[in-house]
Design a protein around this motif. Sequence first.
Motif, PDB file in Angstrom:
ATOM      1  N   ALA A 189       0.827  -1.205   0.000  1.00 43.00           N
ATOM      2  CA  ALA A 189       0.000   0.000   0.000  1.00 43.00           C
ATOM      3  C   ALA A 189       0.861   1.255   0.000  1.00 43.00           C
ATOM      4  O   ALA A 189       1.883   1.324   0.688  1.00 43.00           O
ATOM      5  CB  ALA A 189      -0.922   0.018   1.216  1.00 43.00           C
ATOM      6  N   ASP A 190       0.442   2.258  -0.768  1.00 46.35           N
ATOM      7  CA  ASP A 190       1.023   3.594  -0.668  1.00 46.35           C
ATOM      8  C   ASP A 190       0.413   4.296   0.544  1.00 46.35           C
ATOM      9  O   ASP A 190      -0.744   4.029   0.906  1.00 46.35           O
ATOM     10  CB  ASP A 190       0.740   4.400  -1.933  1.00 46.35           C
ATOM     11  CG  ASP A 190       1.399   3.797  -3.163  1.00 46.35           C
ATOM     12  OD1 ASP A 190       2.550   3.342  -3.062  1.00 46.35           O
ATOM     13  OD2 ASP A 190       0.751   3.763  -4.226  1.00 46.35           O
ATOM     14  N   LEU A 191       1.176   5.231   1.141  1.00 48.42           N
ATOM     15  CA  LEU A 191       0.742   5.772   2.428  1.00 48.42           C
ATOM     16  C   LEU A 191       0.928   7.265   2.568  1.00 48.42           C
ATOM     17  O   LEU A 191       1.907   7.838   2.079  1.00 48.42           O
ATOM     18  CB  LEU A 191       1.551   5.120   3.565  1.00 48.42           C
ATOM     19  CG  LEU A 191       1.233   3.672   3.870  1.00 48.42           C
ATOM     20  CD1 LEU A 191       2.471   2.849   3.841  1.00 48.42           C
ATOM     21  CD2 LEU A 191       0.568   3.554   5.224  1.00 48.42           C
ATOM     22  N   ASP A 203      -7.416  16.389   1.354  1.00 51.73           N
ATOM     23  CA  ASP A 203      -6.961  17.161   0.196  1.00 51.73           C
ATOM     24  C   ASP A 203      -5.527  16.774  -0.161  1.00 51.73           C
ATOM     25  O   ASP A 203      -5.181  16.604  -1.336  1.00 51.73           O
ATOM     26  CB  ASP A 203      -7.022  18.662   0.493  1.00 51.73           C
ATOM     27  CG  ASP A 203      -8.434  19.217   0.503  1.00 51.73           C
ATOM     28  OD1 ASP A 203      -9.359  18.535   0.005  1.00 51.73           O
ATOM     29  OD2 ASP A 203      -8.611  20.349   1.013  1.00 51.73           O
ATOM     30  N   ALA A 204      -4.687  16.626   0.860  1.00 42.35           N
ATOM     31  CA  ALA A 204      -3.280  16.302   0.635  1.00 42.35           C
ATOM     32  C   ALA A 204      -3.115  14.915   0.036  1.00 42.35           C
ATOM     33  O   ALA A 204      -2.351  14.725  -0.919  1.00 42.35           O
ATOM     34  CB  ALA A 204      -2.497  16.402   1.949  1.00 42.35           C
ATOM     35  N   VAL A 205      -3.814  13.923   0.591  1.00 41.48           N
ATOM     36  CA  VAL A 205      -3.627  12.568   0.073  1.00 41.48           C
ATOM     37  C   VAL A 205      -4.141  12.440  -1.350  1.00 41.48           C
ATOM     38  O   VAL A 205      -3.529  11.773  -2.198  1.00 41.48           O
ATOM     39  CB  VAL A 205      -4.264  11.516   1.006  1.00 41.48           C
ATOM     40  CG1 VAL A 205      -5.773  11.508   0.914  1.00 41.48           C
ATOM     41  CG2 VAL A 205      -3.731  10.121   0.684  1.00 41.48           C
ATOM     42  N   GLY A 261      -3.675  10.051  -4.576  1.00 41.11           N
ATOM     43  CA  GLY A 261      -4.929   9.623  -5.173  1.00 41.11           C
ATOM     44  C   GLY A 261      -5.958   9.332  -4.095  1.00 41.11           C
ATOM     45  O   GLY A 261      -5.795   9.736  -2.938  1.00 41.11           O
ATOM     46  N   ALA A 262      -7.010   8.630  -4.462  1.00 41.71           N
ATOM     47  CA  ALA A 262      -8.115   8.380  -3.540  1.00 41.71           C
ATOM     48  C   ALA A 262      -7.770   7.247  -2.578  1.00 41.71           C
ATOM     49  O   ALA A 262      -7.474   6.126  -3.011  1.00 41.71           O
ATOM     50  CB  ALA A 262      -9.379   8.037  -4.318  1.00 41.71           C
ATOM     51  N   PRO A 263      -7.822   7.495  -1.273  1.00 43.03           N
ATOM     52  CA  PRO A 263      -7.513   6.429  -0.319  1.00 43.03           C
ATOM     53  C   PRO A 263      -8.670   5.447  -0.170  1.00 43.03           C
ATOM     54  O   PRO A 263      -9.840   5.817  -0.270  1.00 43.03           O
ATOM     55  CB  PRO A 263      -7.281   7.193   0.988  1.00 43.03           C
ATOM     56  CG  PRO A 263      -8.153   8.407   0.860  1.00 43.03           C
ATOM     57  CD  PRO A 263      -8.130   8.767  -0.602  1.00 43.03           C
ATOM     58  N   SER A 264      -8.325   4.195   0.081  1.00 43.47           N
ATOM     59  CA  SER A 264      -9.343   3.187   0.379  1.00 43.47           C
ATOM     60  C   SER A 264      -9.203   2.633   1.786  1.00 43.47           C
ATOM     61  O   SER A 264     -10.042   1.847   2.222  1.00 43.47           O
ATOM     62  CB  SER A 264      -9.264   2.030  -0.628  1.00 43.47           C
ATOM     63  OG  SER A 264      -8.007   1.389  -0.576  1.00 43.47           O
TER      64      SER A 264
END
Length: 256
Positions: A34-36, A89-91, A96-99
């Motif tokens: 996962a990207d974080l 807004d930052a993520v 991109g869109a977090p899940s």
Amino acid sequence: MKIDLSGRIAIVTGASRRAGIGAAIARKLAGAGADLLITYFLPYDRRTYGEPMEGEVEHLLGELRALGVRAYGLEANLSQPEVPRHIFDAVHSLLGAPSILVNNACHSESGSIEQLDPQQLDRHYAVNVRGTVLMCQEFLRRWRSARGGRIISLTSGQCAGPMPGELAYAVTKAAIDAMTISLAAEVAGRGVTVNAVDPGPTDTGWMSDALRKAIAAKSYLGRVGLPDDAANLVCFLASDQGEWITGQVIRSRGGI
């Protein structure tokens, strides 16, 4: 069982101390692909742990990136009501869109009922309750998928035993249990699971030798909880394998 979170984006709040639960969760999610975006608030850490904290976040981000994922840090004071919107807004801008949302940040001060005052109660409420709920709200406002959303909050052991001398903390963390159950029902059918993890007494460097031994004597394996114990469970709940679990407060306390 191999957990694969490749292509997923996660937010982990309260992940500044490399010895802490938030950092362990971030490492585990990154190790699964996962990207974080991690958040932290160094003034609180300095006051609470008496540590300088310089370089901690940069070292942790280096560890995460070395696992082959994108990782960013953001200083965020969750006691301020506008901050959850700024985090999302930052993520969205950086990754991109977090899940996956992991609500790990908390505020904790010791104090007896005689010492308790309105300001201490408000400090706990602002982060532990309002900040957590607003993070969940912002996640859900922006959620657009049919499945795969995960909200996981860290709670404490209010139902497992008393916490004398920490009434403000106990009251506000108990609210996380209630929120988890109701929010999971409210968002049913939207592709988002909502759970909480109670890791029990976890050694992140704050325990004395005497306390560590006393807790270990009561546990199933004769040891205290470690940050990786909580991180393993959070990573499972974040995965596809955890899809059938929602509305649960999981007492992962080593039998304590």
